[in-house]
Design a protein around this motif. Structure first.
Motif, PDB file in Angstrom:
ATOM      1  N   TYR A 140       0.783  -1.295  -0.473  1.00 28.29           N
ATOM      2  CA  TYR A 140       0.509  -0.123  -0.105  1.00 28.29           C
ATOM      3  C   TYR A 140       0.955   1.222  -0.262  1.00 28.29           C
ATOM      4  CZ  TYR A 140      -3.667   3.323   1.289  1.00 28.29           C
ATOM      5  OH  TYR A 140      -4.220   4.641   1.728  1.00 28.29           O
ATOM      6  N   TRP A 189       1.765   1.974  -3.694  1.00 29.76           N
ATOM      7  CA  TRP A 189       0.667   2.234  -4.078  1.00 29.76           C
ATOM      8  C   TRP A 189       1.266   3.954  -4.124  1.00 29.76           C
ATOM      9  CZ3 TRP A 189      -2.080   2.131  -8.427  1.00 29.76           C
ATOM     10  CH2 TRP A 189      -2.752   3.231  -8.590  1.00 29.76           C
ATOM     11  N   LYS A 190       0.914   4.746  -2.731  1.00 28.66           N
ATOM     12  CA  LYS A 190       1.156   6.009  -3.076  1.00 28.66           C
ATOM     13  C   LYS A 190       1.904   6.538  -3.148  1.00 28.66           C
ATOM     14  CE  LYS A 190      -2.020   7.121  -0.282  1.00 28.66           C
ATOM     15  NZ  LYS A 190      -3.248   7.984  -0.508  1.00 28.66           N
ATOM     16  N   ASP A 237       5.626   5.584  -5.552  1.00 32.77           N
ATOM     17  CA  ASP A 237       5.217   5.831  -6.626  1.00 32.77           C
ATOM     18  C   ASP A 237       5.011   4.491  -7.587  1.00 32.77           C
ATOM     19  OD1 ASP A 237       7.311   4.674  -8.512  1.00 32.77           O
ATOM     20  OD2 ASP A 237       9.265   4.904  -7.960  1.00 32.77           O
ATOM     21  N   LYS A 238       3.750   4.343  -8.864  1.00 32.65           N
ATOM     22  CA  LYS A 238       3.056   3.782  -9.810  1.00 32.65           C
ATOM     23  C   LYS A 238       3.961   2.877  -9.841  1.00 32.65           C
ATOM     24  CE  LYS A 238      -0.727   5.278  -8.032  1.00 32.65           C
ATOM     25  NZ  LYS A 238      -0.128   6.331  -6.403  1.00 32.65           N
ATOM     26  N   ASP A 256       7.085   1.344  -8.616  1.00 35.75           N
ATOM     27  CA  ASP A 256       7.480  -0.232  -7.481  1.00 35.75           C
ATOM     28  C   ASP A 256       6.011  -0.946  -7.224  1.00 35.75           C
ATOM     29  OD1 ASP A 256       9.621   1.059  -7.677  1.00 35.75           O
ATOM     30  OD2 ASP A 256       9.350   1.919  -6.272  1.00 35.75           O
ATOM     31  N   PHE A 257       5.085  -0.034  -7.394  1.00 34.08           N
ATOM     32  CA  PHE A 257       3.740  -1.566  -7.138  1.00 34.08           C
ATOM     33  C   PHE A 257       3.421  -1.858  -8.069  1.00 34.08           C
ATOM     34  CE2 PHE A 257      -0.982  -1.636  -7.255  1.00 34.08           C
ATOM     35  CZ  PHE A 257      -0.807  -2.016  -5.419  1.00 34.08           C
ATOM     36  N   LEU A 258       3.405  -1.643  -9.130  1.00 32.09           N
ATOM     37  CA  LEU A 258       2.952  -2.181 -10.532  1.00 32.09           C
ATOM     38  C   LEU A 258       4.550  -3.583 -10.617  1.00 32.09           C
ATOM     39  CD1 LEU A 258       2.321  -2.799 -12.834  1.00 32.09           C
ATOM     40  CD2 LEU A 258       3.802  -1.043 -13.933  1.00 32.09           C
TER      41      LEU A 258
END
Length: 564
Positions: free
Chosen positions: A433, A436-437, A439-440, A442-444
């Motif tokens: 989570y 996601w907040k 670095d998008k 990194d979240f991907l």
């Protein structure tokens, strides 16, 4: 102004060396020994050389009996965790349970001599065990060809150690940095889910179960064999699982009660073994371990597999498990070193972990490294030095010599419950989570590695994680961030105009911060980007009746304050 720059540089380097902004920690003790080596007598040089090669010679002369009490308590505490975990992780790697205990005896002794961490608890770990079991069993069946499988496991351990020691010897530790935090979060979470689902075989009492490690085949196998479910096994397994998860939750809430979660696995083994022994005439459907041989680690150098059609599989398995175990061991060691404000030498750790795995492969051990659960218990129990590993190994030795018959009636379902309770903490949804907040991308990367492990395979999931990391590196190299900097009024500090409302433009100057060196890979992109900045700046000047642009200054956002 120059003093401001110096202070910022010193602060940045201090944070970097403490592990805040980098995985690479400077080894000040090694630098000190190297410096003192000059202009010394041959005896002093010999002592300094021994201290450099064997860190035990650095702290052993200063060891005091008042430290021994803490090390004995912590060593016995982690032994209570290491014994059931060792048996369980051997099962996870499709190896005989006794190999897990062997792996908790020899490697900790070697690490105590060669390792530089005071709190690292050494032994088998869930992820490396899972990888080894899944990669080897795809080609060789541990049930149909147990001797060949055992040879490949020892050989993979040897090559894992050889790879790890080579990284340390050649100072190539940057290789493991390709597994970023985002990738590891996704990979560990996916692997933890797969490990937990695989234990449904034991928790439900299923005899026939798929050997595949993907989500769909595992769940299909669970529901396909509903007729094999055993209610006695289910009740026992989930009861002890709830017990261990509850103690874990209590220990996380109250740090002083850390011993509850540490003692829970061994307590579960003892209680379940007594229960099966007392009710053995009524619990035929609950399978148990059976006979475990007594005695020390038998030599296994003659079982190393250096020629044959499966050598490539052993090498590949060794490299993959070596990278993962090295990443976990060094990360855990540095985490607890930072809490106690001392340094861990990354290259020495690679050498220590590598050599203990090479020695372990010749003494009936499989891949071992620094375990987070053991290290956390070791730290909370008050360990002062690596003597706690020696105490733990001694406790395992006593178990191997005298206590093995007591594990005869230990139910297999308890081993599955221990594994689930250990790996469930690897599912870090809070870290996902935060990614996601922040670095998008990194979240991907996190999602790619998670679903790669879950639906494709564990080795390919790791490959996807590394691939995404490399892609992100290339993306940042070829498309570096660039910012327009402005001055904070009344100071000589410059910050991004888009991030800081207090920053204001400097008349006639366009100050650009480029967060990367300029070279052929990004020169075309930066040329186009800079021309776009200039056009936008000219438009802003016209709209706001500002001073015409006369000068462009390039720099890094950290060093721009040098401009006056």
């Amino acid at each position: 102004m120059r003093m401001w720059f110096f202070n910022q540089f010193v602060t940045f380097r201090f944070e970097e060396n403490m592990g805040v902004n980098s995985n690479r920690v400077e080894d000040f003790s090694s630098h000190r020994i190297t410096t003192e080596f000059k202009n010394q007598t041959w005896r002093k040089k010999l002592l300094l050389g021994l201290q450099f090669l064997f860190p035990i010679f650095q702290w052993a002369p200063e060891y005091r009996l008042k430290l021994l009490r803490s090390d004995i308590i912590s060593g016995l505490t982690i032994a209570s965790l290491a014994i059931p975990q060792g048996i369980s992780y051997a099962k996870l790697a499709n190896l005989p349970p006794i190999v897990g205990l062997y792996s908790s005896f020899v490697p900790p002794l070697i690490y105590a001599i060669l390792g530089s961490s005071r709190h690292l608890g050494v032994g088998p770990v869930s992820i490396a065990s899972l990888i080894m079991g899944s990669m080897l069993s795809e080609t060789v069946s541990p049930r149909d060809e147990p001797i060949l499988y055992l040879k490949l496991a020892f050989t993979a351990t040897f090559f894992a150690g050889l790879f790890q020691a080579s990284l340390g010897l050649l100072r190539l530790g940057f290789v493991i940095d390709f597994l970023s935090k985002a990738n590891l979060v996704g990979f560990m979470s996916g692997a933890a889910v797969i490990v937990s689902l695989q234990q449904l075989k034991g928790l439900l009492g299923i005899s026939h179960f798929t050997s595949k490690m993907q989500f769909i085949p595992v769940m299909s196998s669970v529901f396909k064999h509903r007729d094999e479910w055993s209610w006695q096994t289910i009740v026992m397994g989930f009861s002890f699982l709830v017990f261990m998860l509850t103690t874990r939750h209590i220990s996380m809430k109250r740090a002083k009660l850390f011993w509850l979660s540490a003692a829970a696995p061994l307590t579960s083994v003892i209680l379940s073994t007594l229960l099966v022994f007392c009710l053995r005439s009524k619990t035929h459907e609950i399978s148990f371990i059976g006979h475990l041989p007594k005695g020390l680690n038998p030599p296994s150098a003659n079982m190393l597999y250096f020629s044959g059609p499966d050598l490539e599989l052993a090498i590949k398995t060794g490299i993959v498990t070596g990278i993962l175990s090295l990443t976990e061991g060094i990360s855990v060691g540095r985490t607890f070193a930072a809490l106690k404000n001392y340094q861990v030498d990354g290259n020495k750790e690679m050498m220590a972990i590598g050599l203990m795995n090479m020695a372990g492969s010749c003494s009936s051990c499989f891949v071992t490294t620094g375990s987070f659960s053991r290290s956390a218990v070791n730290y909370n129990a008050g360990a002062q030095t690596a003597v706690s590993n020696i105490v733990m190994a001694t406790a395992v030795l006593v178990t191997l010599l005298f206590l093995m018959p007591l594990f005869y009636y230990t139910p297999n379902v308890i081993l599955g419950a221990i594994i689930i309770s250990a790996v469930i903490g690897l599912i870090d949804y809070q870290a996902a989570y935060r990614l996601w907040k922040v670095d998008k991308l990194d979240f991907l990367a996190c999602l790619c590695s998670f679903f790669g492990v879950l639906f494709i395979s564990v080795p390919l999931g790791l490959g996807i994680a590394v691939g995404v990391s490399v892609f992100k590196i290339l993306l940042h190299v070829t498309r570096p961030n660039s910012l327009i900097m402005g001055n904070i009024k009344g100071t000589q500090i410059y910050h991004s105009l888009s991030r800081y409302k207090e920053a204001s433009r400097v008349p006639s100057f366009l100050i650009l911060a480029i967060e990367s060196p300029i070279y052929f890979a990004n020169s075309t992109y930066l040329q186009e980007r800079i021309l776009r900045w200039i056009r936008e700046e000219d438009e802003w000047v016209k709209e706001n009746d500002g001073s015409p642009l006369k000068c462009i200054i390039f720099g890094h956002d950290r060093w721009v304050p040098l401009v006056s």
